[in-house]
Scaffold this motif. Structure first.
Motif: not given
Length: 104
Positions: A42-47, A52-53
């Motif tokens: 699971f990967l979330l690119i916050a910015s 910010i990953v």
């Protein structure tokens, strides 16, 4: 939906654009003990400015039957847990392993 070598969207997609899923079969997949294996992450690119990953490794799933392109047995090609649970063979091992099992 494939029609005369054209890919057409399925009816009923939400939003102004039709919904489509495109994927390619991997003929040389990751194998563990000669069994097809997949790793969910699971990967979330916050910015993106600054980058910010956030990421997390999920379950690692393995087929119960040896992988072979000559044998198109579904139980050797699809490591999905639901599919593997319908296998007529009695499981001798847990097919879902944790990331700690990847370290040798």
């Amino acid at each position: 939906k494939r029609n005369n070598n054209k890919i057409e969207p399925e009816p009923g997609g939400s939003g102004p654009e039709p919904t489509m899923i495109v994927q390619q079969y991997v003929s040389r997949p990751l194998l563990m003990d000669n069994k097809k294996t997949d790793i969910r992450a699971f990967l979330l690119i916050a910015s993106t400015d600054p980058w910010i990953v956030l990421w997390r490794i999920g379950p690692v799933r393995k087929c119960r039957v040896d992988y072979s392109l000559e044998n198109l047995d579904i139980f050797g090609h699809i490591p999905n847990g639901h599919v593997q649970d319908t296998s007529p063979s009695i499981p001798t091992e847990n097919i879902t392993i944790g990331p700690e099992d990847l370290v040798s």
